[in-house]
Design a protein around this motif. Structure first.
Motif, mmCIF file in Angstrom:
data_model
loop_
_atom_site.group_PDB
_atom_site.id
_atom_site.type_symbol
_atom_site.label_atom_id
_atom_site.label_comp_id
_atom_site.label_asym_id
_atom_site.label_seq_id
_atom_site.Cartn_x
_atom_site.Cartn_y
_atom_site.Cartn_z
ATOM 1 N N ILE A 125 5.068 5.421 -10.047
ATOM 2 C CA ILE A 125 4.042 6.321 -9.339
ATOM 3 C C ILE A 125 4.367 7.657 -8.930
ATOM 4 C CG2 ILE A 125 2.428 6.461 -7.327
ATOM 5 C CD1 ILE A 125 2.736 3.198 -7.453
ATOM 6 N N GLY A 126 5.550 7.873 -8.368
ATOM 7 C CA GLY A 126 6.258 8.891 -7.906
ATOM 8 C C GLY A 126 6.307 9.987 -8.920
ATOM 9 N N LEU A 127 6.770 9.496 -10.279
ATOM 10 C CA LEU A 127 6.926 10.610 -11.195
ATOM 11 C C LEU A 127 5.499 10.760 -11.691
ATOM 12 C CD1 LEU A 127 8.800 11.994 -13.404
ATOM 13 C CD2 LEU A 127 8.746 9.847 -14.592
ATOM 14 N N GLY A 128 4.639 10.157 -11.769
ATOM 15 C CA GLY A 128 3.325 10.368 -12.104
ATOM 16 C C GLY A 128 2.570 11.501 -11.160
ATOM 17 N N VAL A 129 2.649 11.225 -10.002
ATOM 18 C CA VAL A 129 2.019 12.282 -8.947
ATOM 19 C C VAL A 129 3.016 13.165 -8.504
ATOM 20 C CG1 VAL A 129 0.597 10.172 -8.099
ATOM 21 C CG2 VAL A 129 2.689 10.461 -6.972
ATOM 22 N N GLU A 151 6.338 6.636 -0.750
ATOM 23 C CA GLU A 151 6.826 5.796 0.441
ATOM 24 C C GLU A 151 5.960 4.204 0.701
ATOM 25 O OE1 GLU A 151 9.778 6.093 1.430
ATOM 26 O OE2 GLU A 151 10.235 8.313 1.593
ATOM 27 N N ILE A 152 6.438 3.382 1.245
ATOM 28 C CA ILE A 152 5.561 2.119 1.489
ATOM 29 C C ILE A 152 4.968 2.871 2.749
ATOM 30 C CG2 ILE A 152 5.681 -0.026 2.069
ATOM 31 C CD1 ILE A 152 8.359 -0.285 0.775
ATOM 32 N N THR A 157 2.281 9.316 1.376
ATOM 33 C CA THR A 157 1.564 9.815 -0.204
ATOM 34 C C THR A 157 0.507 10.555 -0.260
ATOM 35 O OG1 THR A 157 2.743 7.852 -1.051
ATOM 36 C CG2 THR A 157 1.470 9.439 -2.562
ATOM 37 N N GLN A 158 0.441 12.001 -0.453
ATOM 38 C CA GLN A 158 -0.956 12.481 -0.388
ATOM 39 C C GLN A 158 -1.636 12.630 -1.614
ATOM 40 O OE1 GLN A 158 -1.605 14.386 2.452
ATOM 41 N NE2 GLN A 158 0.065 13.030 3.152
ATOM 42 N N SER A 159 -2.759 12.510 -1.709
ATOM 43 C CA SER A 159 -3.718 12.626 -2.878
ATOM 44 C C SER A 159 -3.272 13.693 -3.866
ATOM 45 C CB SER A 159 -5.198 12.595 -2.377
ATOM 46 O OG SER A 159 -6.000 12.336 -3.622
ATOM 47 N N LYS A 160 -3.304 13.393 -5.110
ATOM 48 C CA LYS A 160 -3.096 14.312 -5.974
ATOM 49 C C LYS A 160 -4.287 14.382 -6.989
ATOM 50 C CE LYS A 160 0.905 16.677 -5.652
ATOM 51 N NZ LYS A 160 1.972 16.410 -6.873
ATOM 52 N N LYS A 161 -4.865 15.471 -7.480
ATOM 53 C CA LYS A 161 -5.873 15.659 -8.468
ATOM 54 C C LYS A 161 -5.187 15.409 -9.609
ATOM 55 C CE LYS A 161 -8.926 17.017 -5.672
ATOM 56 N NZ LYS A 161 -10.320 16.140 -5.604
ATOM 57 N N ASN A 196 0.906 -1.172 0.062
ATOM 58 C CA ASN A 196 0.199 -0.063 0.018
ATOM 59 C C ASN A 196 1.004 1.499 0.007
ATOM 60 O OD1 ASN A 196 -1.647 2.166 0.808
ATOM 61 N ND2 ASN A 196 -3.032 0.881 1.849
ATOM 62 N N PHE A 197 0.916 1.877 -1.051
ATOM 63 C CA PHE A 197 1.544 3.061 -1.279
ATOM 64 C C PHE A 197 0.967 4.452 -0.770
ATOM 65 C CE2 PHE A 197 3.721 0.343 -4.680
ATOM 66 C CZ PHE A 197 4.842 0.115 -3.831
ATOM 67 N N GLY A 198 -0.065 4.347 0.005
ATOM 68 C CA GLY A 198 -0.972 5.702 0.394
ATOM 69 C C GLY A 198 -1.864 5.999 -0.400
ATOM 70 N N ASN A 199 -2.244 7.202 -0.354
ATOM 71 C CA ASN A 199 -3.313 7.794 -1.274
ATOM 72 C C ASN A 199 -3.270 7.871 -2.877
ATOM 73 O OD1 ASN A 199 -5.801 8.714 -2.141
ATOM 74 N ND2 ASN A 199 -6.260 9.957 -0.376
#
Length: 478
Positions: free
Chosen positions: A209-213, A218-219, A259-263, A116-119
């Motif tokens: 995922i990180g490049l996208g958001v 983080e795990i 990981t915070q939610s990104k629109k 689970n990588f967060g939101n």
């Protein structure tokens, strides 16, 4: 109140048969796993020594409750001895595998792990809640799409799947009722692999995922599958059936950020974009070569770098490394590339703009040198085969690029005389935004996104950075 769990038990180190008493401390909030080892003194050994010092691959434990647990990725901390009493040693672990008992390191292999990588729900687009309004009621509906499956290699498939969490209802008349949803990422292996290999594969997806958001991912939570963990039951045909089930893993990595939610409109790309364009294939192909660049890029997005100077140095290094690895590190190839790029874009090298760019990309100093200067690499990345994703508000692009080089040299080869040619500390806030946008442009083009489309987004982003900097660096009458 800090959420710390404590467990007493007996502990065995590596392949040793000797057991040691100790108390396990797991801080769920700060992600710290610490084993406090207590070795009693005896008449024969008035000041006992602990079994190991330094790195310890794994420690097997059995708690007084009977539960089994394996601590993995261990390292010793402080040690204290009291003569004729006891020796205390603190050991930190990166992971704690519940329900597992091993006698050899070779047994520490896994067929599947779930992370689970967060939101990342909106980035994935796999699930969402919607209100269904009727005349007399409001119905909350959960919508879920099919799982997204990516094939990393013949031994590994990665599945993104949506899962609905338990509804937090203690009383139907509560003022607040909580509903949950998560995106889980499953790593399934045809042949079981060591945990280190899983972590390598996981990091690739964290970066993907990180490049996208546009943030470091983080795990948050994880579970594992192992041959030892299963249910066994009799089927209708009389044969026993074994079903492997997930077991929990506690994290001791010390990661506090979630990981915070990104629109969607704030993402560089979504999972749907990546699948539609097919960029995961290019990601796989380039990842090993790209990893040092990504390490530098995500160090900038993490919470560990506090100064704008260090951010600047990492971004310049990321751009320089990208150019050397994915464009060229050979001066002859670079000179040929410059001629070809200019002729392709302008049709002829006699065009006034062609002559200007020829001088920017390959000045007289570079013409005489046998290696590629940082100035030339930055100019080439800004030109980007004529796509020009970057527009500077400096008096000229040549001055801007030279100032980037002078700033890097001022910080890496300190000389107070160089300070006058460097960007100021306040200016670095803006410059770092420029460089971050430039490296993102090249990363996205590398994995298959259209350069013209990304160019416009990059220019808009840089303009917004400049506008924000202009507003906040001065007092303006409205």
């Amino acid at each position: 109140m800090t959420n710390i769990q404590k467990y007493g038990g007996k502990w065995t180190f590596l392949e040793q048969n000797k057991e040691y008493s100790g108390e396990l401390h797991i801080n769920m909030d700060t992600q710290i796993i610490a084993l406090e080892l207590l070795i009693p003194a005896t008449d024969d050994d008035p000041m006992p020594r602990p079994p190991y010092k330094g790195k310890i691959p794994y420690i097997s434990g059995e708690l007084f409750s009977g539960a089994k647990i394996v601590l993995y990725g261990c390292r010793t901390g402080k040690q204290y001895s009291r003569v004729m009493s006891y020796t205390q040693q603190v050991i930190f672990a990166d992971f704690a595998f519940w329900g597992l008992k091993i006698d050899l390191k070779e047994e520490l292999v896994f067929s599947k792990a779930v992370f689970n990588f967060g939101n990342i729900s909106e980035w994935s687009g796999l699930c969402n809640y919607n209100w269904n309004h009727t005349i007399n009621s409001f119905n909350l509906e959960w919508h879920k799409k099919e799982d997204a499956i990516l094939e990393m290699n013949k031994n590994l498939k990665i599945k993104f799947c949506a899962r609905q969490g338990n509804i937090g209802i203690t009383d139907v008349y509560d003022n607040e009722i909580i509903v949950k949803q998560n995106i889980l990422v499953e790593f399934s292996y045809t042949t079981s692999v060591p945990w280190e290999k899983i972590l390598e594969d996981v990091l690739s997806i964290q970066y993907f995922i990180g490049l996208g958001v546009n943030q470091k991912v983080e795990i948050y939570k994880t579970q594992y599958y192992h041959d030892q963990i299963f249910y066994e039951y009799s089927s209708e045909n009389g044969f026993d059936t074994k079903t492997h089930v997930a077991a929990d893993v506690n994290l001791g990595l010390g990661n506090k950020s979630i990981t915070q939610s990104k629109k969607k409109y704030d993402c560089l790309y979504t999972l749907d974009d990546a699948i539609r364009i097919g960029c995961f294939e290019k990601w796989k192909k380039n990842y090993l070569n790209l990893k040092p660049v990504l390490d530098l890029y995500f160090s900038v997005l993490s919470d560990t770098i506090l100064t704008s100077e260090l951010v600047f140095l990492n971004l310049v290094q990321a751009l320089e490394t990208f150019h050397a690895r994915f464009i060229t590190d050979n001066i002859r190839e670079y000179k040929s590339r410059v001629d070809k790029s200019i002729k392709t874009f302008y049709g002829t090298d006699e065009h006034p703009n062609a002559k200007y760019w020829k001088n920017v990309l390959l000045d007289k100093r570079q013409e005489k040198h046998n290696s590629i200067y940082l100035r030339s690499r930055l100019a080439d990345l800004i030109f980007a085969d004529g796509v020009l994703p970057f527009i500077s508000r400096e008096p000229s692009l040549e001055i801007y690029i030279q100032k980037l080089v002078d700033t890097r040299n001022y910080y890496t080869h300190y000389d107070i005389k160089k300070q006058k040619n460097a960007f100021s500390k306040n200016e670095l806030i803006k410059i770092n935004g420029h460089l971050l946008s430039l490296i993102e442009f090249h990363l996205l083009v590398l994995i298959g996104f259209d350069s013209s489309e990304i160019r416009q987004k990059t220019i808009d982003k840089i303009n917004n950075i400049d506008t924000y900097y202009h507003i906040h660096e001065g007092t303006h009458i409205i």
